[in-house]
Motif scaffolding. Structure first.
Motif, PDB file in Angstrom:
ATOM      1  N   GLU A 189       0.833  -1.205   0.000  1.00 27.73           N
ATOM      2  CA  GLU A 189       0.000   0.000   0.000  1.00 27.73           C
ATOM      3  C   GLU A 189       0.868   1.255   0.000  1.00 27.73           C
ATOM      4  O   GLU A 189       0.544   2.252  -0.663  1.00 27.73           O
ATOM      5  CB  GLU A 189      -0.934  -0.006   1.205  1.00 27.73           C
ATOM      6  CG  GLU A 189      -2.041  -1.033   1.137  1.00 27.73           C
ATOM      7  CD  GLU A 189      -2.980  -0.973   2.328  1.00 27.73           C
ATOM      8  OE1 GLU A 189      -4.075  -1.554   2.237  1.00 27.73           O
ATOM      9  OE2 GLU A 189      -2.617  -0.339   3.351  1.00 27.73           O
ATOM     10  N   PHE A 190       1.951   1.225   0.757  1.00 24.77           N
ATOM     11  CA  PHE A 190       2.854   2.374   0.826  1.00 24.77           C
ATOM     12  C   PHE A 190       3.457   2.674  -0.548  1.00 24.77           C
ATOM     13  O   PHE A 190       3.463   3.822  -1.006  1.00 24.77           O
ATOM     14  CB  PHE A 190       3.952   2.088   1.849  1.00 24.77           C
ATOM     15  CG  PHE A 190       5.051   3.104   1.895  1.00 24.77           C
ATOM     16  CD1 PHE A 190       4.853   4.340   2.481  1.00 24.77           C
ATOM     17  CD2 PHE A 190       6.304   2.823   1.366  1.00 24.77           C
ATOM     18  CE1 PHE A 190       5.865   5.283   2.542  1.00 24.77           C
ATOM     19  CE2 PHE A 190       7.332   3.754   1.413  1.00 24.77           C
ATOM     20  CZ  PHE A 190       7.116   4.989   2.003  1.00 24.77           C
ATOM     21  N   LEU A 191       3.970   1.648  -1.231  1.00 20.82           N
ATOM     22  CA  LEU A 191       4.580   1.851  -2.539  1.00 20.82           C
ATOM     23  C   LEU A 191       3.545   2.289  -3.575  1.00 20.82           C
ATOM     24  O   LEU A 191       3.844   3.098  -4.457  1.00 20.82           O
ATOM     25  CB  LEU A 191       5.275   0.567  -2.991  1.00 20.82           C
ATOM     26  CG  LEU A 191       6.500   0.165  -2.158  1.00 20.82           C
ATOM     27  CD1 LEU A 191       7.042  -1.175  -2.628  1.00 20.82           C
ATOM     28  CD2 LEU A 191       7.580   1.234  -2.216  1.00 20.82           C
ATOM     29  N   ASN A 192       2.321   1.786  -3.443  1.00 17.64           N
ATOM     30  CA  ASN A 192       1.254   2.202  -4.350  1.00 17.64           C
ATOM     31  C   ASN A 192       0.941   3.683  -4.170  1.00 17.64           C
ATOM     32  O   ASN A 192       0.753   4.428  -5.146  1.00 17.64           O
ATOM     33  CB  ASN A 192       0.006   1.353  -4.097  1.00 17.64           C
ATOM     34  CG  ASN A 192      -1.040   1.544  -5.182  1.00 17.64           C
ATOM     35  OD1 ASN A 192      -0.707   1.704  -6.351  1.00 17.64           O
ATOM     36  ND2 ASN A 192      -2.305   1.513  -4.790  1.00 17.64           N
ATOM     37  N   LEU A 193       0.922   4.123  -2.910  1.00 13.39           N
ATOM     38  CA  LEU A 193       0.681   5.540  -2.629  1.00 13.39           C
ATOM     39  C   LEU A 193       1.798   6.408  -3.207  1.00 13.39           C
ATOM     40  O   LEU A 193       1.554   7.493  -3.744  1.00 13.39           O
ATOM     41  CB  LEU A 193       0.581   5.744  -1.118  1.00 13.39           C
ATOM     42  CG  LEU A 193       0.420   7.180  -0.623  1.00 13.39           C
ATOM     43  CD1 LEU A 193      -0.891   7.777  -1.109  1.00 13.39           C
ATOM     44  CD2 LEU A 193       0.500   7.240   0.894  1.00 13.39           C
ATOM     45  N   LYS A 194       3.034   5.919  -3.122  1.00 12.44           N
ATOM     46  CA  LYS A 194       4.174   6.707  -3.565  1.00 12.44           C
ATOM     47  C   LYS A 194       4.255   6.876  -5.080  1.00 12.44           C
ATOM     48  O   LYS A 194       5.054   7.661  -5.583  1.00 12.44           O
ATOM     49  CB  LYS A 194       5.473   6.061  -3.071  1.00 12.44           C
ATOM     50  CG  LYS A 194       5.743   6.266  -1.592  1.00 12.44           C
ATOM     51  CD  LYS A 194       5.829   7.741  -1.266  1.00 12.44           C
ATOM     52  CE  LYS A 194       6.106   7.996   0.197  1.00 12.44           C
ATOM     53  NZ  LYS A 194       6.051   9.444   0.509  1.00 12.44           N
ATOM     54  N   ARG A 195       3.435   6.128  -5.787  1.00 10.00           N
ATOM     55  CA  ARG A 195       3.498   6.230  -7.254  1.00 10.00           C
ATOM     56  C   ARG A 195       3.003   7.567  -7.764  1.00 10.00           C
ATOM     57  O   ARG A 195       3.365   8.010  -8.846  1.00 10.00           O
ATOM     58  CB  ARG A 195       2.679   5.102  -7.894  1.00 10.00           C
ATOM     59  CG  ARG A 195       3.338   3.749  -7.761  1.00 10.00           C
ATOM     60  CD  ARG A 195       2.432   2.648  -8.278  1.00 10.00           C
ATOM     61  NE  ARG A 195       2.988   1.329  -8.000  1.00 10.00           N
ATOM     62  CZ  ARG A 195       2.311   0.211  -8.123  1.00 10.00           C
ATOM     63  NH1 ARG A 195       1.053   0.239  -8.538  1.00 10.00           N
ATOM     64  NH2 ARG A 195       2.872  -0.940  -7.840  1.00 10.00           N
ATOM     65  N   TRP A 196       2.082   8.206  -6.987  1.00  7.08           N
ATOM     66  CA  TRP A 196       1.572   9.474  -7.514  1.00  7.08           C
ATOM     67  C   TRP A 196       2.536  10.600  -7.166  1.00  7.08           C
ATOM     68  O   TRP A 196       3.108  10.669  -6.090  1.00  7.08           O
ATOM     69  CB  TRP A 196       0.163   9.765  -7.048  1.00  7.08           C
ATOM     70  CG  TRP A 196      -0.039   9.919  -5.588  1.00  7.08           C
ATOM     71  CD1 TRP A 196      -0.232   8.928  -4.687  1.00  7.08           C
ATOM     72  CD2 TRP A 196      -0.125  11.143  -4.841  1.00  7.08           C
ATOM     73  NE1 TRP A 196      -0.404   9.440  -3.428  1.00  7.08           N
ATOM     74  CE2 TRP A 196      -0.347  10.808  -3.504  1.00  7.08           C
ATOM     75  CE3 TRP A 196      -0.021  12.484  -5.191  1.00  7.08           C
ATOM     76  CZ2 TRP A 196      -0.473  11.755  -2.492  1.00  7.08           C
ATOM     77  CZ3 TRP A 196      -0.164  13.428  -4.193  1.00  7.08           C
ATOM     78  CH2 TRP A 196      -0.380  13.061  -2.876  1.00  7.08           C
ATOM     79  N   GLU A 197       2.735  11.477  -8.116  1.00  2.90           N
ATOM     80  CA  GLU A 197       3.751  12.523  -8.008  1.00  2.90           C
ATOM     81  C   GLU A 197       3.441  13.453  -6.849  1.00  2.90           C
ATOM     82  O   GLU A 197       2.311  13.837  -6.596  1.00  2.90           O
ATOM     83  CB  GLU A 197       3.791  13.336  -9.306  1.00  2.90           C
ATOM     84  CG  GLU A 197       4.850  14.411  -9.292  1.00  2.90           C
ATOM     85  CD  GLU A 197       4.817  15.249 -10.545  1.00  2.90           C
ATOM     86  OE1 GLU A 197       5.668  16.125 -10.691  1.00  2.90           O
ATOM     87  OE2 GLU A 197       3.907  15.028 -11.368  1.00  2.90           O
TER      88      GLU A 197
END
Length: 492
Positions: free
Chosen positions: A479-487
């Motif tokens: 979930e953390f890495l998915n969140l970090k995908r948005w600029e």
């Protein structure tokens, strides 16, 4: 159905879990934390039966919160973590009056770090794919029913923000803060934040919500925009992230080409509150600038400016111990060392804010005792401020209830010179301390709040409360890495 949220009563009211605010990868719970949660669940079933209540009715009550905290105490003590504890009588698990006395305080609570995202803002209209990063348990609420791929964002929008903060918690006032981002990717703009302030004002919630102005002096245009932030939007202070930059490079407040011009501009505009994010780096490249080496330098140079250290310089995942001078580590210790080295005394112009810090410390009473003890000793008992980083952690009520009962052991007080956490000191941390840097007339605020519509709504709502007991932020690395995908991500 009596409850829209969790009718079976599966969620504990005091949440010890791996939720992150999006600025650090979620840290798994310890064996001790897992055991505490299991015991709390077992006790909830047993105590609910003894009182003739459903599990949900029991957990929503003050007895449910008391029962949960007592379970944590039992497991912590059994595993040797006795530097701090949640101080409440054992009978509070079954006696509503005892539970109310311990947990239903009447302090003025001023949360100086709140967040939400605008589910219909420009950031999501320009790139609808950004919403995919916010698919957490909290964003599966019943509001996520409108057509479109990002309806789940309604679960963390302004209406839920008002419910979580002003109905499901005892919070009286909040400062709405901002995340670091480029101008094109702001998940909450100053215009949208002001609109939320207007929502609260339309509920006759006068003086309930204040706004920061986000300034990153290493980004073109931000210093020049400070004039409009003050004149048009009436910001109460400036929020900056020294570990952030549009090119990945941070800065220090003591840098002559970035930090110092920013401070000078704040002084010239007469808004002399610098709220600086410290302690939670945005990756290895930003680690240096996330530390507090610059704070004592600028606090000594500018005694007429208040420096509010958001997260207190805390490093998530690092156990806290006593300050040991030159040999001490990072995080809070760098703040303490900077104050000592620059001869900045306690209770002067440096304030330590507890957002995300206290929430993480709730896991470990020893770390909590040392972290709070150091902040109170070196920043001063008048200079520790309440903040929760909500709504990343859902309603802040569990953080409030846990802090209302937390105490530092007499052993650590005597050994390290930490103060006792008394009801008077808690009241100062919860809200009274923040009235000084934010220039708030407490009596006026109390008079307005006692009769406004939010107070009436809260009183009516609590005849049949329905808290979600959910957190919003990522709880797993995926979930953390998915969140970090948005600029432009970064949460608090």
């Amino acid at each position: 159905m009596r409850y829209r949220h969790d009718p079976e009563g599966t969620r504990l009211p005091i949440r010890i879990d791996s939720t992150s605010n999006g600025e650090f990868s979620p840290i798994p719970l310890s064996v001790r934390n897992l055991a505490g949660n299991r015991l709390a669940q077992e006790n909830a079933t047993r105590n609910a039966r003894r009182l003739g209540l459903s599990r949900r009715d029991f957990l929503v009550s003050s007895c449910g919160a008391a029962s949960t905290l007592l379970a944590f105490n039992e497991v912590n003590a059994a595993m040797g973590r006795t530097g701090g504890r949640f101080e409440l009588p054992s009978e509070a698990a079954l006696d509503p009056a005892a539970a109310a006395t311990a947990l239903e305080g009447r302090e003025f609570i001023f949360d100086v770090q709140g967040h939400f995202v605008n589910p219909n803002g420009k950031w999501i209209r320009d790139d609808p794919g950004r919403g995919a990063g916010f698919r957490f348990e909290k964003t599966s609420c019943s509001l996520a029913e409108r057509p479109g791929p990002n309806s789940h964002l309604d679960c963390i929008g302004p209406e839920e923000f008002v419910k979580d903060v002003f109905l499901d918690s005892d919070t009286d006032m909040m400062v709405l803060s901002f995340v670091p981002s480029t101008r094109e990717a702001e998940p909450l703009t100053i215009e949208e934040a002001a609109a939320t302030r207007e929502i609260v004002a339309n509920l006759e919630g006068n003086h309930r919500l204040m706004l920061h102005g986000r300034v990153n002096p290493n980004q073109d245009g931000d210093l020049e925009a400070m004039d409009e932030l003050k004149e048009r939007w009436n910001v109460c202070g400036w929020k900056t992230y020294t570990q952030w930059g549009p090119d990945g490079k941070g800065f220090f407040l003591s840098d002559e080409d970035t930090g110092i011009p920013f401070i000078e501009k704040a002084r010239a505009l007469g808004v002399r509150i610098i709220c600086v994010h410290k302690g939670l780096p945005f990756g290895p490249r930003s680690y240096e600038h996330s530390q507090c080496h610059d704070i004592g330098v600028v606090a000594k140079r500018y005694p007429d400016v208040d420096f509010l250290i958001y997260h207190s310089g805390f490093v998530a995942g690092k156990p806290e111990g006593p300050y040991e001078g030159e040999g001490s580590g990072d995080g809070i210790d760098t703040l303490v060392k900077s104050l000592i080295d620059n001869e900045v005394p306690p209770n002067s112009n440096v304030y330590a804010e507890l957002g995300s810090t206290w929430r993480f410390l709730m896991r470990d009473p020893d770390s909590a005792a040392h972290a709070l003890g150091k902040l109170l000793k070196y920043c001063g008992e008048d200079n520790v401020l309440w903040g929760t980083d909500s709504i990343w952690y859902g309603s802040p009520q569990d953080q409030i209830q846990a802090f209302r009962t937390f105490t530092i052991s007499e052993e650590l007080q005597e050994r390290y010179g930490y103060p006792a956490i008394t009801p008077e000191l808690r009241a100062k941390i919860f809200g009274l301390n923040a009235t000084r840097p934010y220039r708030i007339d407490l009596e006026e605020v109390r008079l307005r709040a006692s009769a406004d519509d939010i107070a009436r709504r809260r009183e009516n709502y609590r005849n049949a409360p329905d808290p979600s007991f959910l957190t919003f932020g990522p709880r797993t690395r995926r979930e953390f890495l998915n969140l970090k995908r948005w600029e432009g991500s970064g949460a608090g």
